[in-house]
Design a protein around this motif. Structure first.
Motif, mmCIF file in Angstrom:
data_model
loop_
_atom_site.group_PDB
_atom_site.id
_atom_site.type_symbol
_atom_site.label_atom_id
_atom_site.label_comp_id
_atom_site.label_asym_id
_atom_site.label_seq_id
_atom_site.Cartn_x
_atom_site.Cartn_y
_atom_site.Cartn_z
ATOM 1 N N THR A 113 -6.263 8.210 11.588
ATOM 2 C CA THR A 113 -6.108 8.746 12.949
ATOM 3 C C THR A 113 -5.914 7.625 13.955
ATOM 4 N N LEU A 114 -6.656 6.555 13.782
ATOM 5 C CA LEU A 114 -6.581 5.407 14.686
ATOM 6 C C LEU A 114 -5.216 4.726 14.617
ATOM 7 N N PHE A 115 -4.538 4.834 13.465
ATOM 8 C CA PHE A 115 -3.282 4.116 13.244
ATOM 9 C C PHE A 115 -2.033 4.929 13.584
ATOM 10 N N ARG A 116 -2.202 6.128 14.112
ATOM 11 C CA ARG A 116 -1.044 6.962 14.430
ATOM 12 C C ARG A 116 -0.093 6.262 15.397
ATOM 13 N N GLN A 117 1.192 6.378 15.111
ATOM 14 C CA GLN A 117 2.273 5.880 15.981
ATOM 15 C C GLN A 117 2.292 4.361 16.106
ATOM 16 N N LYS A 118 1.590 3.664 15.239
ATOM 17 C CA LYS A 118 1.598 2.199 15.297
ATOM 18 C C LYS A 118 2.499 1.621 14.216
ATOM 19 N N THR A 119 2.925 0.390 14.426
ATOM 20 C CA THR A 119 3.612 -0.358 13.375
ATOM 21 C C THR A 119 2.565 -1.146 12.615
ATOM 22 N N LEU A 120 2.423 -0.825 11.325
ATOM 23 C CA LEU A 120 1.428 -1.474 10.480
ATOM 24 C C LEU A 120 2.130 -2.486 9.575
ATOM 25 N N VAL A 121 1.843 -3.758 9.793
ATOM 26 C CA VAL A 121 2.468 -4.839 9.030
ATOM 27 C C VAL A 121 1.495 -5.302 7.953
ATOM 28 N N ALA A 122 1.780 -4.942 6.711
ATOM 29 C CA ALA A 122 0.913 -5.367 5.611
ATOM 30 C C ALA A 122 1.181 -6.834 5.287
ATOM 31 N N CYS A 123 0.122 -7.631 5.290
ATOM 32 C CA CYS A 123 0.236 -9.062 4.972
ATOM 33 C C CYS A 123 -0.304 -9.364 3.578
ATOM 34 N N CYS A 124 -0.730 -8.335 2.869
ATOM 35 C CA CYS A 124 -1.249 -8.525 1.507
ATOM 36 C C CYS A 124 -0.105 -8.425 0.504
ATOM 37 N N LYS A 125 -0.306 -9.047 -0.637
ATOM 38 C CA LYS A 125 0.718 -9.088 -1.683
ATOM 39 C C LYS A 125 0.112 -8.576 -2.975
ATOM 40 N N GLY A 126 0.721 -7.568 -3.546
ATOM 41 C CA GLY A 126 0.197 -7.056 -4.804
ATOM 42 C C GLY A 126 0.553 -5.605 -5.015
ATOM 43 N N ILE A 127 -0.082 -5.021 -6.002
ATOM 44 C CA ILE A 127 0.103 -3.626 -6.361
ATOM 45 C C ILE A 127 -1.279 -2.975 -6.402
ATOM 46 N N ASP A 128 -1.401 -1.799 -5.820
ATOM 47 C CA ASP A 128 -2.655 -1.064 -5.854
ATOM 48 C C ASP A 128 -2.943 -0.640 -7.288
ATOM 49 N N LEU A 129 -4.091 -1.038 -7.804
ATOM 50 C CA LEU A 129 -4.402 -0.802 -9.209
ATOM 51 C C LEU A 129 -4.568 0.685 -9.508
ATOM 52 N N GLU A 130 -5.124 1.436 -8.578
ATOM 53 C CA GLU A 130 -5.373 2.859 -8.801
ATOM 54 C C GLU A 130 -4.077 3.667 -8.854
ATOM 55 N N SER A 131 -3.159 3.389 -7.934
ATOM 56 C CA SER A 131 -1.948 4.211 -7.812
ATOM 57 C C SER A 131 -0.689 3.541 -8.350
ATOM 58 N N GLY A 132 -0.710 2.206 -8.491
ATOM 59 C CA GLY A 132 0.482 1.476 -8.896
ATOM 60 C C GLY A 132 1.489 1.296 -7.780
ATOM 61 N N LEU A 133 1.062 1.522 -6.524
ATOM 62 C CA LEU A 133 1.986 1.457 -5.394
ATOM 63 C C LEU A 133 1.898 0.111 -4.667
ATOM 64 N N PRO A 134 3.030 -0.351 -4.079
ATOM 65 C CA PRO A 134 3.017 -1.561 -3.249
ATOM 66 C C PRO A 134 2.505 -1.239 -1.842
ATOM 67 N N PRO A 135 2.278 -2.259 -1.006
ATOM 68 C CA PRO A 135 1.626 -2.029 0.298
ATOM 69 C C PRO A 135 2.338 -1.031 1.206
ATOM 70 N N HIS A 136 3.661 -1.128 1.332
ATOM 71 C CA HIS A 136 4.346 -0.231 2.280
ATOM 72 C C HIS A 136 4.278 1.219 1.838
ATOM 73 N N ARG A 137 4.231 1.451 0.544
ATOM 74 C CA ARG A 137 4.117 2.830 0.056
ATOM 75 C C ARG A 137 2.690 3.362 0.207
ATOM 76 N N ILE A 138 1.706 2.477 0.134
ATOM 77 C CA ILE A 138 0.329 2.872 0.424
ATOM 78 C C ILE A 138 0.218 3.294 1.897
ATOM 79 N N ILE A 139 0.849 2.528 2.785
ATOM 80 C CA ILE A 139 0.837 2.880 4.210
ATOM 81 C C ILE A 139 1.504 4.235 4.431
ATOM 82 N N ALA A 140 2.668 4.444 3.816
ATOM 83 C CA ALA A 140 3.384 5.700 3.978
ATOM 84 C C ALA A 140 2.563 6.883 3.477
ATOM 85 N N ARG A 141 1.805 6.674 2.424
ATOM 86 C CA ARG A 141 0.994 7.753 1.852
ATOM 87 C C ARG A 141 -0.261 8.030 2.674
#
Length: 321
Positions: free
Chosen positions: A91-119
């Protein structure tokens, strides 16, 4: 100059805050630990970057709402902490540009950072900041070049203008998949290169592994829909060259200890460990050949020894390059 929020007061988040504040931005840096925030405010020092003074325009805070009161938010938390952070604060992040500075793959979902943000923060706009960089170099004001990526060209260009400084030069991209894949997989190859050096296999073997690792990076990235040329840029080859050759790389240093002793303490910030596991699983499911990644995952899980891993690579069938 604008006001920028950075969530995560580790070495990299703090270094970015220092660089942007020096360039004239007002920067709010969020940390969970209120005691650490109080100490940073009082001493104008960070325990994560000894010797680096915090500029006056940089404001440590323990309030995530205060730090998030900006249009642009840099998420400088470890990869495996990204999804929980987004879910807790969507809720706090609505309408913001979120710039992920981390590098990797989410172990639980197998998704990269931008797809985690989108989800997990669907009303925000995802972006990525990646490339060859060490936090202490950025904090010291040494020249550094990175890639800023967003799906929309206009947004990528706006972020490029906003976040570039006289010594922090950003190149823009719209290939989020390529930038994410390069940033993630270079950590896996860095572990492998560290193992080679730690095991005493020599510089020539490291060069060979780095090169074949780059081929794996491209293969995986293209399977995700990335552009091959992105992997030849800062967020791919550039970051790979830095992390596979420097003792300052956490992933390389971990691999070197693993190669020398056959085991090494696992740290949360050694992103290549979880990434190797996640990418190996995805590659198997997709029928992709990723021998180095597979062996790194097996090594960190204790399923093979260093000697067995080297033998497996050296006994692979001869093939065209």
């Amino acid at each position: 100059m604008s006001r920028i929020g950075i969530l995560g007061a580790g070495a990299f988040g703090t270094a970015l805050a220092i660089a942007l504040a020096r360039a004239g931005h007002e920067v709010a840096l969020w940390a969970r630990d209120a005691g650490a925030v109080a100490a940073m405010r009082e001493t104008r020092q960070s325990p994560r970057l000894p010797g680096a003074r915090l500029p006056e325009g940089m404001h440590p805070t323990a309030s995530i709402a205060e730090a998030s009161a900006t249009e642009t938010l840099l998420l400088a938390v470890p990869m495996q902490a990204l999804a929980p952070l987004l879910r807790e604060n969507a809720t706090l992040f609505r309408q913001k540009t979120l710039v992920a500075c981390c590098k990797g793959i989410d172990l639980e979902s197998g998704l990269p950072p931008h797809r985690i943000i989108a989800r997990d923060a669907p009303e925000a706009s995802p972006a990525l900041l990646s490339g060859p960089s060490f936090a202490d170099d950025i904090a010291a004001g040494l020249p550094t070049a990175l890639t800023i990526a967003a799906a929309d060209e206009a947004r990528a260009e706006a972020l490029q203008r906003e976040l570039s400084t006289p010594v922090l030069r950003l190149y823009r991209s719209t290939d989020l998949e390529g930038v994410a894949a390069g940033g993630a997989l270079k950590n896996v190859i860095a572990i492998a290169c560290g193992v080679v050096i730690g095991a005493g296999l020599g510089e020539s073997a490291r060069a060979a592994l780095l090169t074949r690792g780059f081929a794996e990076m491209r293969r995986y990235a293209e399977a995700q829909g990335a552009q091959a040329e992105t992997l030849a840029g800062l967020s791919g080859l550039g970051d790979l060259a830095l992390t596979c050759t420097s003792e300052k790389s956490r992933n390389f240093a971990f691999g070197k200890r693993l190669g020398a002793a056959g085991r090494a303490e696992t740290l949360a910030t050694t992103e290549g460990i979880a990434t190797a596991r996640a990418v190996a699983a995805r590659a198997r499911a997709a029928g992709l050949e990723m021998p180095i990644t597979e062996l790194v995952a097996a090594l960190v899980d204790g399923r093979v020894s260093v000697a067995e891993a080297a033998e497996r690579l050296l006994s692979r069938p001869l093939r065209p390059e």
